[in-house]
Design a protein around this motif. Structure first.
Motif: not given
Length: 296
Positions: A249-263
């Motif tokens: 969960f922490l890995r996937r949630f962190g990746e999702a937040r990073q992708a949102l930040h970049a977007r």
């Protein structure tokens, strides 16, 4: 009669070091006060608009009332540094609570109240839009203590529920939020439609900022043993052992937040995260202070 005061005394004191401003209108990097043309109580007539509760009676055009039997307020051009809008996500997921504290929506109320206070101190115009299962509710942009109280009273009656509405429901936003206006969305950013709205507003030359509201449980995932996790807006359920899924969960949630930040960065939207166990002025300092955030 004043509206509710959501700002703790210590936070109010720290707001003195902050100043609202926008990058685009400043013509360079960083955030700073800028000047633009806006509607106010100046000398050069600009337009009429319908009377709203709280408007000063002296602004009513009584001659026009005598002809039309309707109340209209005269607006005029004036120099103004800023028109700021706070958009509050009131969908069901904003009812998620911080352990031992309030909900995401409670945190949004505090942050919105802080922005209104900053705008009031600067003499800026500001407005409020709440978006959730009941649709779109607007408090038109205005200035002064009465405008602040109107916005705070609207926040007091706000309840989280339902899903983010269809984009057609949000069309009145485009009539009120003008090019160059500053827009701050307070949301958990879990709805794709909210992200699309920010992208569209930024592409239409609005200055868009975003504070993503997260709970400490989402940051730390402290669950142990069997748990049933429920998505508030869809009702979907997932049963699992907390410890077994924590790392994933922490890995996937962190990746999702990073992708949102970049977007959002690619769209010209500046985004910061705010975890509800942190001081409420911390994300505002990240957006508007000239020095880095100091962590305890």
């Amino acid at each position: 009669m004043g509206g509710p005061d959501y700002i703790p005394a210590a936070v109010r004191a720290r707001l003195r070091g902050l100043r609202l401003g926008g990058r685009r209108a400043a013509g360079g990097e960083g955030f700073g006060q800028h000047r633009s043309r806006s509607r106010g109580a100046g000398l050069e007539f600009a337009q009429y608009r319908p009377y709203e509760p709280g408007d000063e009676p002296r602004q009513v055009d009584w001659k026009l009332y005598a002809r039309s039997d309707r109340f209209f307020v005269r607006e005029a051009e004036r120099d103004s540094p800023l028109t700021a809008w706070v958009l509050v996500d009131a969908s069901a997921s904003m009812d998620q609570a911080e352990p031992g504290d309030g909900t995401r929506l409670d945190a949004a109320r505090v942050l919105a109240a802080c922005v209104f206070e900053l705008a009031l101190r600067q003499g800026d115009r500001f407005g409020l839009a709440t978006i959730g299962g009941t649709g779109l509710q607007l408090v038109s942009a205005g200035a002064g203590p009465r405008q602040r109280d109107r916005c705070l009273l609207a926040l007091r009656s706000l309840r989280a529920g339902g899903a983010w509405p269809d984009q057609t429901v949000l069309r009145p936003l485009w009539e009120r939020i003008g090019a160059g206006h500053l827009v701050l969305l307070l949301s958990d950013d879990f709805d794709e439609a909210a992200i699309v709205l920010m992208e569209k507003l930024s592409a239409a030359r609005r200055e868009v900022l975003n504070i993503q509201l997260l709970t400490s449980e989402e940051r730390d995932f402290p669950f142990r043993g069997g748990h049933r996790f429920v998505e508030p807006e869809s009702g979907r359920e997932l049963s699992s052992d907390g410890a077994a899924v924590r790392e994933d969960f922490l890995r996937r949630f962190g990746e999702a937040r990073q992708a949102l930040h970049a977007r959002l960065a690619a769209a010209g939207v500046r985004r910061v995260e705010h975890v509800l166990d942190r001081p409420p002025d911390e994300p505002l300092r990240a957006l508007f202070a000239s020095r880095p955030v100091e962590r305890a």
